[in-house]
Design an enzyme around this catalytic site. Structure first.
Site, PDB file in Angstrom:
ATOM      1  N   ASN A 181       0.735  -1.267  -0.069  1.00  0.00           N
ATOM      2  CA  ASN A 181      -0.123  -0.016  -0.129  1.00  0.00           C
ATOM      3  C   ASN A 181       0.898   1.294  -0.110  1.00  0.00           C
ATOM      4  OD1 ASN A 181      -2.410   1.810   0.940  1.00  0.00           O
ATOM      5  ND2 ASN A 181      -1.036   2.067   2.765  1.00  0.00           N
ATOM      6  N   SER A 198      -4.691   2.137  -8.499  1.00  0.00           N
ATOM      7  CA  SER A 198      -5.412   3.684  -8.867  1.00  0.00           C
ATOM      8  C   SER A 198      -6.151   3.724 -10.062  1.00  0.00           C
ATOM      9  CB  SER A 198      -4.472   4.652  -8.794  1.00  0.00           C
ATOM     10  OG  SER A 198      -5.021   5.975  -9.171  1.00  0.00           O
ATOM     11  N   TYR A 255       2.794   8.210 -12.271  1.00  0.00           N
ATOM     12  CA  TYR A 255       2.053   7.497 -11.370  1.00  0.00           C
ATOM     13  C   TYR A 255       1.200   6.512 -12.207  1.00  0.00           C
ATOM     14  CZ  TYR A 255      -1.530   7.064  -7.286  1.00  0.00           C
ATOM     15  OH  TYR A 255      -2.037   6.631  -6.359  1.00  0.00           O
ATOM     16  N   ILE A 291     -10.201   9.040  -2.423  1.00  0.00           N
ATOM     17  CA  ILE A 291     -10.214   8.673  -1.037  1.00  0.00           C
ATOM     18  C   ILE A 291      -9.606   9.921  -0.106  1.00  0.00           C
ATOM     19  CG2 ILE A 291      -9.624   6.952   0.797  1.00  0.00           C
ATOM     20  CD1 ILE A 291     -11.270   5.533  -1.346  1.00  0.00           C
TER      21      ILE A 291
HETATM   22  N1  LIG Z   1      -6.051   8.809  -1.452  1.00  0.00           N
HETATM   23  C1  LIG Z   1      -6.353   8.248  -2.752  1.00  0.00           C
HETATM   24  O1  LIG Z   1      -7.557   8.784  -3.274  1.00  0.00           O
HETATM   25  C2  LIG Z   1      -5.660   7.359  -3.501  1.00  0.00           C
HETATM   26  C3  LIG Z   1      -6.276   6.814  -4.719  1.00  0.00           C
HETATM   27  C4  LIG Z   1      -5.617   5.700  -5.515  1.00  0.00           C
HETATM   28  C5  LIG Z   1      -4.460   5.103  -4.898  1.00  0.00           C
HETATM   29  N2  LIG Z   1      -4.186   5.432  -3.655  1.00  0.00           N
HETATM   30  C6  LIG Z   1      -3.042   4.791  -3.064  1.00  0.00           C
HETATM   31  O2  LIG Z   1      -3.256   4.438  -1.905  1.00  0.00           O
HETATM   32  C7  LIG Z   1      -2.198   3.927  -1.274  1.00  0.00           C
HETATM   33  C8  LIG Z   1      -1.999   4.688   0.138  1.00  0.00           C
HETATM   34  O3  LIG Z   1      -2.128   6.130   0.156  1.00  0.00           O
HETATM   35  P1  LIG Z   1      -2.968   7.286   1.034  1.00  0.00           P
HETATM   36  O4  LIG Z   1      -3.960   7.798   0.085  1.00  0.00           O
HETATM   37  O5  LIG Z   1      -3.430   6.437   2.361  1.00  0.00           O
HETATM   38  O6  LIG Z   1      -1.873   8.383   1.327  1.00  0.00           O
HETATM   39  P2  LIG Z   1      -0.916   8.449   2.892  1.00  0.00           P
HETATM   40  O7  LIG Z   1      -0.029   9.737   2.471  1.00  0.00           O
HETATM   41  O8  LIG Z   1      -2.094   9.240   3.805  1.00  0.00           O
HETATM   42  O9  LIG Z   1      -0.451   7.219   3.023  1.00  0.00           O
HETATM   43  C9  LIG Z   1       0.732   6.527   2.612  1.00  0.00           C
HETATM   44  C10 LIG Z   1       1.710   6.258   3.579  1.00  0.00           C
HETATM   45  O10 LIG Z   1       2.834   5.455   2.709  1.00  0.00           O
HETATM   46  C11 LIG Z   1       3.975   5.826   3.499  1.00  0.00           C
HETATM   47  N3  LIG Z   1       5.057   5.903   2.346  1.00  0.00           N
HETATM   48  C12 LIG Z   1       5.406   6.708   1.610  1.00  0.00           C
HETATM   49  N4  LIG Z   1       6.793   6.323   0.888  1.00  0.00           N
HETATM   50  C13 LIG Z   1       6.953   5.382   1.529  1.00  0.00           C
HETATM   51  C14 LIG Z   1       8.270   4.663   1.589  1.00  0.00           C
HETATM   52  N5  LIG Z   1       9.139   4.902   0.325  1.00  0.00           N
HETATM   53  N6  LIG Z   1       8.439   3.458   2.278  1.00  0.00           N
HETATM   54  C15 LIG Z   1       7.557   3.310   2.988  1.00  0.00           C
HETATM   55  N7  LIG Z   1       6.442   3.955   3.308  1.00  0.00           N
HETATM   56  C16 LIG Z   1       6.113   5.041   2.553  1.00  0.00           C
HETATM   57  C17 LIG Z   1       3.812   7.390   4.027  1.00  0.00           C
HETATM   58  O11 LIG Z   1       4.750   7.584   5.099  1.00  0.00           O
HETATM   59  C18 LIG Z   1       2.238   7.177   4.325  1.00  0.00           C
HETATM   60  O12 LIG Z   1       2.084   6.978   5.719  1.00  0.00           O
HETATM   61  C19 LIG Z   1      -0.868   4.724  -2.080  1.00  0.00           C
HETATM   62  O13 LIG Z   1      -0.280   3.624  -2.874  1.00  0.00           O
HETATM   63  C20 LIG Z   1      -1.812   5.597  -3.032  1.00  0.00           C
HETATM   64  O14 LIG Z   1      -1.003   5.718  -4.086  1.00  0.00           O
HETATM   65  C21 LIG Z   1      -4.768   6.467  -2.954  1.00  0.00           C
END
Ligand SMILES: NC(=O)c1ccc[n+]([C@@H]2O[C@H](COP(=O)([O-])OP(=O)(O)OC[C@H]3O[C@@H](n4cnc5c(N)ncnc54)[C@H](O)[C@@H]3O)[C@@H](O)[C@H]2O)c1
Length: 275
Positions: free
Chosen positions: A91, A153, A166, A199
């Site tokens: 994730n 995504s 991305y 999200i």
């Molecule tokens: N929020 C959205 O709308 C959305 C949509 C599609 C996909 N996503 C995907 O969901 C996943 C979670 O994202 P989120 O929205 O909860 O964001 P977020 O920033 O709240 O959480 C992401 C977490 O990943 C950690 N992280 C980042 N780089 C890292 C690394 N190099 N090593 C270890 N940990 C690392 C961060 O410290 C953070 O705690 C991601 O893969 C994101 O691309 C999110």
């Protein structure tokens, strides 16, 4: 409905905040033992404390998932503490947006590292405890549940303006998901992806209000412009962004016994956006 994951051991990357943290807490409430991994130790420790004070079982193993040595360490510490590995959730992630004509190699490469190389190395590191163990158990006629869930995504499925890096990487993880499903399916290991739309997390906060992170010595500001937030919401039939708990619910669905015949699938979790 409780204990869908009773006694299973789950590693969740990026579990210090957002979707990963909500997934960790939901999995723990269903009886799983959780390894919280994140590049940021402090929020990860908070999630561990929340789970443990609610009567669950969790540890943090923090590090940068793009560090080639870290995935092996993460799996080794998981096995040292819990002795097995049932569920892997890839994730961890971030965005580093820009229009294609201005995008640097570093910007493009960073997305391949976090969304493709990290998950690939982690799945490979887990293979002795997932693939090989499952193969042995199958020969003995007694298999434990095992699965991998990769977070993708809608940008990966459909492309998105300003996200050529991305969207390429998030489509890449879908190819990885289908390949693992085909290579490991014979051992009863399922591998699915979830493609989230919008999200509410720090990745989708209004740009002005949002945080920045450091990537290879460069500050990368997270978030999206306010106008984009409004226009995306207008395209969602449910007329709002999803919550992290709703995102976690979709991941639990795929990890649960109710998905025992679902593999290689990409579940779109979008509030209906793009139908
Ligand atoms: N929020 C959205 O709308 C959305 C949509 C599609 C996909 N996503 C995907 O969901 C996943 C979670 O994202 P989120 O929205 O909860 O964001 P977020 O920033 O709240 O959480 C992401 C977490 O990943 C950690 N992280 C980042 N780089 C890292 C690394 N190099 N090593 C270890 N940990 C690392 C961060 O410290 C953070 O705690 C991601 O893969 C994101 O691309 C999110």
């Amino acid at each position: 409905m409780k204990n869908l994951l009773d006694g299973q051991v789950a590693v969740i990357t990026g579990a210090g905040r957002g979707i990963g943290a909500a997934t960790a807490k939901l999995f723990a409430s269903h009886g799983a033992k959780i390894v919280i991994s994140d590049v940021d130790k402090e929020p990860a420790q908070h999630v561990v404390n929340d789970i443990c004070s609610a009567g669950g079982d969790a540890i943090e193993v923090c590090g940068d998932i793009t560090d080639p040595a870290f995935p092996e360490q993460l799996v080794a510490k998981t096995i040292e503490k819990y002795g097995r590995l049932n569920i892997l959730v890839n994730n961890a992630g971030f965005t580093w947006d820009g229009m294609l004509h201005k995008m640097t190699d570093a910007q493009f490469e960073a997305m391949l590292q976090i969304h493709n190389m990290g998950p690939f190395r982690l799945i490979r590191a887990a293979s002795p405890y997932m693939r090989d163990e499952a193969k042995k158990e199958k020969a003995q006629g007694d298999t434990q549940p095992r699965c991998i869930i990769n977070v993708s995504s809608t940008s990966g499925l459909h492309g998105n303006i300003g996200q050529v890096n991305y969207s390429t990487a998030k489509m890449g993880i879908i190819g990885m998901t289908k390949t693992v499903a085909k290579e490991w399916g014979a051992f009863g290991i399922r591998c699915n992806a979830v493609a989230f739309g919008f999200i509410d997390t720090r990745l989708t906060q209004e740009k002005n209000a949002s945080e920045s992170i450091e990537v290879n010595g460069q500050q990368v500001s997270l978030g999206i412009p306010g106008k984009v937030r409004e226009s995306v919401s207008a395209m969602i039939p449910l007329a709002r962004p999803g919550t992290v708990d709703e995102a976690a619910g979709a991941i639990l669905l795929l990890a649960s016994p109710y998905a025992s015949y679902i593999t290689g699938h990409t579940l779109e979790v979008t509030g209906g956006m793009g139908i």
